[in-house]
Motif scaffolding. Structure first.
Motif, PDB file in Angstrom:
ATOM      1  N   THR A 236      -0.840  -0.111  -4.726  1.00 44.82           N
ATOM      2  CA  THR A 236       0.674   0.241  -4.856  1.00 44.82           C
ATOM      3  C   THR A 236       0.865   1.478  -4.169  1.00 44.82           C
ATOM      4  O   THR A 236      -0.269   2.598  -4.107  1.00 44.82           O
ATOM      5  CB  THR A 236       1.205   0.158  -6.034  1.00 44.82           C
ATOM      6  OG1 THR A 236       0.516   1.152  -6.933  1.00 44.82           O
ATOM      7  CG2 THR A 236       1.268  -0.937  -6.868  1.00 44.82           C
TER       8      THR A 236
ATOM      9  N   MET B 230       2.583  -2.794   4.258  1.00 48.41           N
ATOM     10  CA  MET B 230       2.970  -2.429   2.794  1.00 48.41           C
ATOM     11  C   MET B 230       4.344  -1.781   2.786  1.00 48.41           C
ATOM     12  O   MET B 230       4.662  -1.039   3.242  1.00 48.41           O
ATOM     13  CB  MET B 230       1.843  -1.480   2.013  1.00 48.41           C
ATOM     14  CG  MET B 230       0.638  -2.720   1.946  1.00 48.41           C
ATOM     15  SD  MET B 230       0.841  -3.601   0.493  1.00 48.41           S
ATOM     16  CE  MET B 230       0.902  -2.689  -0.755  1.00 48.41           C
ATOM     17  N   LYS B 231       5.126  -2.398   2.042  1.00 47.18           N
ATOM     18  CA  LYS B 231       6.356  -1.631   1.450  1.00 47.18           C
ATOM     19  C   LYS B 231       6.136  -0.600   0.371  1.00 47.18           C
ATOM     20  O   LYS B 231       5.242  -0.719  -0.440  1.00 47.18           O
ATOM     21  CB  LYS B 231       7.596  -2.714   0.996  1.00 47.18           C
ATOM     22  CG  LYS B 231       7.794  -3.636   2.287  1.00 47.18           C
ATOM     23  CD  LYS B 231       8.806  -4.593   1.758  1.00 47.18           C
ATOM     24  CE  LYS B 231       8.878  -5.963   2.951  1.00 47.18           C
ATOM     25  NZ  LYS B 231      10.088  -6.713   2.406  1.00 47.18           N
TER      26      LYS B 231
ATOM     27  N   GLN C 114       5.369  -1.684  -3.359  1.00 46.97           N
ATOM     28  CA  GLN C 114       5.005  -3.064  -3.443  1.00 46.97           C
ATOM     29  C   GLN C 114       3.614  -3.367  -4.025  1.00 46.97           C
ATOM     30  O   GLN C 114       2.812  -2.478  -3.660  1.00 46.97           O
ATOM     31  CB  GLN C 114       5.148  -3.648  -1.844  1.00 46.97           C
ATOM     32  CG  GLN C 114       4.330  -4.997  -1.975  1.00 46.97           C
ATOM     33  CD  GLN C 114       4.194  -5.530  -0.385  1.00 46.97           C
ATOM     34  OE1 GLN C 114       4.813  -4.605   0.618  1.00 46.97           O
ATOM     35  NE2 GLN C 114       3.738  -6.790   0.078  1.00 46.97           N
ATOM     36  N   LYS C 115       3.205  -4.191  -4.595  1.00 46.54           N
ATOM     37  CA  LYS C 115       1.957  -4.503  -5.327  1.00 46.54           C
ATOM     38  C   LYS C 115       1.154  -5.580  -4.533  1.00 46.54           C
ATOM     39  O   LYS C 115       1.639  -6.648  -4.385  1.00 46.54           O
ATOM     40  CB  LYS C 115       1.812  -4.968  -6.756  1.00 46.54           C
ATOM     41  CG  LYS C 115       0.672  -5.101  -7.420  1.00 46.54           C
ATOM     42  CD  LYS C 115       1.077  -5.680  -8.953  1.00 46.54           C
ATOM     43  CE  LYS C 115      -0.359  -6.038  -9.661  1.00 46.54           C
ATOM     44  NZ  LYS C 115      -0.368  -6.557 -10.965  1.00 46.54           N
TER      45      LYS C 115
ATOM     46  N   GLY D  67       0.735 -10.821  -2.539  1.00 45.07           N
ATOM     47  CA  GLY D  67       1.828  -9.874  -2.618  1.00 45.07           C
ATOM     48  C   GLY D  67       2.022  -9.303  -0.827  1.00 45.07           C
ATOM     49  O   GLY D  67       2.706  -8.476  -0.966  1.00 45.07           O
ATOM     50  N   GLY D  68       1.284 -10.011  -0.171  1.00 49.56           N
ATOM     51  CA  GLY D  68       1.336  -9.366   1.195  1.00 49.56           C
ATOM     52  C   GLY D  68       0.886 -10.487   2.346  1.00 49.56           C
ATOM     53  O   GLY D  68       0.124 -11.273   1.989  1.00 49.56           O
TER      54      GLY D  68
END
Length: 761
Positions: free
Chosen positions: A145, A212-213, A216-217, A201-202
């Motif tokens: 994260t 990655m945001k 975001q995990k 998650g991505g």
């Protein structure tokens, strides 16, 4: 009534486990303020470590290029010579975060949860990492994260070279790689491994990029199987990776945390010394990460392999390196972690018989210095005369049939020490039946090899140290052959025959052979002593052509192996007069120091041997702990692995065994409570395992032992030195006062599952 008592036992054990977990409570962790410097390495890495006794994760690299090295205890190049043969590196995962170039590095090895936690900061970007190896599945997890958006690039790699065949591909959202050793000359069996990565998650672009945001995990799930795990190793790896979801990860994380909670509940000690406790629990964590009873046994570096051709091939070195990592596990009540120890030894028995017949023309088993799993020998001499000359200054590559025995006959019998430790600690019939054939082959060998001369059994040509050609002796190594009655040999052979008498009696087999074995125990040569400065001192070898081994040098690491660990044939209870000689020898270790940390000369090898042996013979416990702290300070890593130049995993027994021996001893079936501890210092222990299959707990407070509690697992008679010498003692069985005991040592019957307590009257 029985059901009520069963419920009481369950509640009692649960309370003990909860208390142990609360005591440990995650106080002790390894902290890393800088990136690892010894990753990759041919020896012990210095980065954060996590493992499940099969898969090992070593975190290397820098914040902008994190490297997750993936080792596995069952992935070997089954070739009989190193370098080249031995345990191999399956591969690694790279995580590139260019925005973290030059970032601050911070990581923790959180041992109660078996978690690697990282925090990497550059300007206003902070990336958080949590990574762990599932305790119950073939899965490695890395969760990321960050407080703001950033770009990550992923690369999954299988190690190349050393004759391996590699493949790679993408199945849907799973990236996979494989590495194989097969179809090459002298390879004893094929090895295959597959590693598969799934990202949750991505979305990973074709070039491996992930955007990655903020907050975001991102979860990276890595699955690994070998052909030793599954026949369909590749398909299983890919299928399991494909089926991974956040829910399945949550489920295995719960199992993972439960496994480690149970691990920490098996036993505990408190000694009021935070530094020693820190290394005590770190060593237990590292051993728990290294060994699982139902998996392949760990070699010299465990599963923390970060390159091919690690030192000594990462093999099972049989003249102490392989055996020593387990020594603390027996008294620490980690019996299930030791169940993998015997299989490689059993698998090599047929070859061991061939060696004995073809090279020595006798019965029994004869093992070289190094083996691997599945009957693999790792220690052949280099196969060509030219390579032999380059490495050993002689073209002769047929010494002892081309195998490295290094002048020692004790490599097979050395392991009987571990077998006896487990047998005496459990009195498990199935285990005794499993290892008895091995012990019997060792007995056959030594019955044939021993010579009976002048009323005693003597041992020719079994050498105290390794004797071999090398670049220094220019091929003149045979001048050093000729040891007679090495303390190592005499001690281990005495251990063997004392032990096999006990095991055969327990199993009610081979009664006709016991007289011979007893005769050997009674008439084997005494250990040799001489006089130094008016004091008796141990001599390493009765006679030797080696100047080094001919002198009277006192008790040292190799002698300890025969006498105390794993030999177990000496100590204050066994022969108090001889023990005084050994104690005097230990007292002279300080005289040979040039600097703090050099006590007992353990920088090369032997920290796991010399420190607990000093406890056993009765040397001052405060001085031992002081010297142990100095030794730790001089040579240990940020991941709390105490290192030695000559090996890796064996040092994991050093601190736990030293402290366990201070808290409780039970060699020769007599339990001793706080046998070598400064009684002015508060201390306690719970559920240490004693010979006779007893779990023992006690507490020392304000100079007084408050109680002794025992659980009898096998229902055997219990012998225990009176913890309150000169006082009468109340014996309590299952909560009921039953009898008063008096004297120096008590012996009383027990029943299987019975809870007992001793208190002073």
């Amino acid at each position: 009534m029985r059901s009520l008592w069963a419920m009481f036992l369950i509640l009692f054990c649960f309370a003990q486990k909860s208390k142990a977990q609360e005591i440990y409570s995650g106080r002790y962790k390894a902290v890393f303020a800088t990136a690892p410097k010894k990753v990759p390495t041919s020896k012990t890495p210095d980065g954060p470590l996590a493992g499940n006794g099969d898969i090992g994760l070593t975190l290397g690299g820098s914040p902008d290029k994190l490297l997750f090295y993936l080792g596995k205890n069952d992935f070997w190049r089954a070739y009989p010579v190193y370098p080249g043969g031995g345990i191999a590196l399956p591969g690694w995962l790279e995580v590139h975060i260019s925005a973290l170039k030059g970032a601050n590095y911070y990581a923790e090895q959180i041992q109660d949860r078996a978690l690697i936690a990282g925090k990497f900061t550059k300007d206003d970007l902070t990336v958080i990492l949590n990574s762990w190896v599932s305790a119950t599945t073939n899965t490695v997890i890395a969760e990321f994260t960050a407080n703001k958006a950033f770009t990550m690039n992923l690369a999954l790699n299988a190690t190349e070279g050393n004759t391996s065949v590699n493949t790679k591909g993408i199945n849907g959202d799973v990236i996979w790689v494989t590495r194989s050793f097969e179809n090459t000359p002298l390879l004893e069996w094929p090895s295959h491994v597959a590693i598969a990565l799934k990202v949750l998650g991505g979305k990973v672009e074709k070039d491996g990029t992930l955007n990655m945001k903020a907050n975001q995990k991102l979860t990276l799930s890595v699955t690994m199987y070998t052909n030793c795990d599954k026949n369909d190793w590749k398909e299983k790896t890919i299928q399991e990776a494909q089926s991974t979801t956040q829910n399945s990860i949550a489920a295995i994380k719960k199992e993972h945390e439960g496994w480690w909670k149970d691990f920490w509940s098996r036993s505990n000690v408190q000694i009021g010394d935070s530094l020693i406790e820190k290394y005590y629990y770190a060593s237990q964590y590292l051993f728990g990460s290294t060994s699982r009873g139902n998996k392949f046994a760990p070699g010299i570096w465990g599963p923390f392999i970060t390159r091919d051709s690690s030192s000594w091939g990462g093999d099972y070195h049989l003249n102490y390196n392989y055996q020593a990592p387990y020594w603390a596990a027996y008294s620490s009540n980690y019996i299930d972690q030791t169940a993998n120890f015997d299989q490689p030894l059993l698998d090599y028995m047929e070859k061991g018989k061939q060696h004995a017949q073809e090279l020595l023309h006798i019965k029994g088993i004869y093992y070289p210095v190094g083996i691997g799993p599945k009957g693999l020998v790792t220690t052949r001499w280099p196969l060509t005369p030219d390579e032999m000359e380059k490495r050993y200054a002689t073209k002769e590559n047929t010494i002892d049939g081309g195998y490295k025995f290094l002048g020692q006959k004790i490599n097979a019998v050395f392991s009987v020490g571990n077998m006896l430790m487990r047998f005496y600690s459990t009195y498990d019939t199935a285990y005794a039946q499993k290892v008895y054939p091995y012990m019997l082959e060792c007995a056959d060998f030594w019955e044939d090899y021993l010579k009976f001369e002048n009323g005693r059994y003597v041992i020719y040509m079994d050498h105290y140290g390794e004797v071999m050609p090398n670049l220094k002796n220019k091929g003149k190594w045979r001048d050093q052959l000729g040891d007679f009655n090495s303390t190592l040999s005499v001690g281990l052979v005495k251990m063997l025959f004392k032990g096999i008498i006990d095991v055969s009696s327990f199993l009610k087999v081979d009664p006709e052979r016991v007289d011979k074995w007893q005769h050997i125990v009674k008439h084997i040569s005494d250990f040799t002593v001489g006089e130094v400065d008016g004091k008796l001192s141990l001599k390493e070898v009765e006679k030797s052509p080696s100047v080094r081994h001919s002198r009277i040098s006192g008790l040292a690491r190799v002698s300890i192996h025969g006498l105390i660990l794993p030999g177990g044939v000496c100590g204050p209870k066994t022969d108090s007069a001889f023990n005084q000689i050994l104690l005097s020898d230990v007292s002279r270790w300080k005289e040979r120091m040039n600097a703090p940390g050099e006590w007992a000369n353990t920088l090369g090898n032997g920290i796991e041997t010399c420190f607990p042996a000093a406890v056993r013979v009765g040397y001052d416990s405060d001085e031992i702990i002081k010297q142990l702290k100095d030794r730790i300070a001089l040579q240990s890593l940020p991941n709390l692995w105490i290192t030695a130049d000559g090996g890796g995993t064996e040092t994991l027994a050093a601190v736990p065994l030293t402290i366990n021996e201070m808290m409780m001893q039970s060699y020769e079936q007599v339990i001793r409570i706080f046998p070598n501890w400064n009684k002015a210092k508060d201390a306690s222990f719970e559920q240490l395992r004693a010979y006779g299959a007893f779990l023992v707990s006690s507490r020392l407070k304000n100079g007084k032992i408050e109680y002794v509690k025992l659980v009898s697992e096998a229902g055997r008679p219990c012998s225990i030195d009176n913890p309150w010498l000169g006082k009468k003692v109340q014996l309590i069985r299952n909560g009921q006062k039953v009898e008063v005991l008096a004297g120096k040592t008590f012996t009383f019957d027990t029943k299987r599952g019975e809870q007992l307590e001793l208190t002073i009257i």
